[in-house]
Scaffold this motif. Structure first.
Motif, mmCIF file in Angstrom:
data_model
loop_
_atom_site.group_PDB
_atom_site.id
_atom_site.type_symbol
_atom_site.label_atom_id
_atom_site.label_comp_id
_atom_site.label_asym_id
_atom_site.label_seq_id
_atom_site.Cartn_x
_atom_site.Cartn_y
_atom_site.Cartn_z
ATOM 1 N N LYS A 10 0.960 -1.385 -0.004
ATOM 2 C CA LYS A 10 0.078 -0.037 -0.162
ATOM 3 C C LYS A 10 0.887 1.260 -0.110
ATOM 4 N N PRO A 11 1.549 1.780 -1.090
ATOM 5 C CA PRO A 11 2.393 2.842 -1.201
ATOM 6 C C PRO A 11 1.700 4.025 -1.200
ATOM 7 N N ILE A 12 2.312 5.083 -1.071
ATOM 8 C CA ILE A 12 1.668 6.503 -0.723
ATOM 9 C C ILE A 12 1.800 6.968 -2.476
ATOM 10 N N PRO A 13 0.577 7.419 -2.619
ATOM 11 C CA PRO A 13 0.315 7.733 -4.274
ATOM 12 C C PRO A 13 1.300 8.935 -4.376
ATOM 13 N N ASP A 14 1.912 9.035 -5.591
ATOM 14 C CA ASP A 14 3.016 10.132 -5.891
ATOM 15 C C ASP A 14 2.294 11.708 -5.568
ATOM 16 N N ASP A 15 1.080 11.636 -6.193
ATOM 17 C CA ASP A 15 0.499 13.100 -5.922
ATOM 18 C C ASP A 15 0.203 13.424 -4.431
ATOM 19 N N LEU A 16 -0.094 12.674 -3.894
ATOM 20 C CA LEU A 16 -0.420 12.741 -2.583
ATOM 21 C C LEU A 16 0.959 13.162 -1.648
ATOM 22 N N LEU A 17 1.873 12.456 -2.308
ATOM 23 C CA LEU A 17 3.324 12.685 -1.506
ATOM 24 C C LEU A 17 3.729 14.020 -1.828
#
Length: 115
Positions: A95-102
């Motif tokens: 469950k990676p952190i989405p690039d946009d959210l990061l």
């Protein structure tokens, strides 16, 4: 630990690609930030203040930001199915952190810190 490359190289093998991705996204979101390692954790510093940091543990990773950034994007963090503390968001290879959210979290942290 002297630099981000060394930190990532010593992280659990399955988390290294995730750390590389986080580093790349933070670098893109904070292009004028300096890469530093403080308290044995890689981070991005602007004007002497750490805007964002990241770390790997045995089974997950963490992204560390200002309290205001976590608060401002709490709903987005929850919508992504991630857990947050006052100053961090945990994520894993499953469950990676989405690039946009990061990228939005990094920008919010910088804004919250007034940098």
């Amino acid at each position: 630990m002297s630099d981000h490359d060394a930190y990532i190289a010593e992280a659990p093998v399955d988390l290294r690609p995730l750390l590389e991705q986080v580093r790349a996204q933070l670098s893109a979101a904070l292009p004028d930030a300096e890469e530093v390692v403080k308290y044995n954790m890689p981070g991005f510093q602007v004007g002497g203040s750490i805007v964002a940091g990241y770390g790997a543990f045995s089974r997950q990773c963490g992204l560390y930001l200002s309290k205001g950034a976590i608060t401002a994007l709490a709903d987005d963090i929850a919508d992504a199915g991630l857990k947050a503390s006052k100053t961090g968001v945990t994520f894993s290879a499953r469950k990676p952190i989405p690039d946009d959210l990061l990228r939005r979290l990094a920008a919010a942290s910088r804004k919250d810190l007034g940098l």
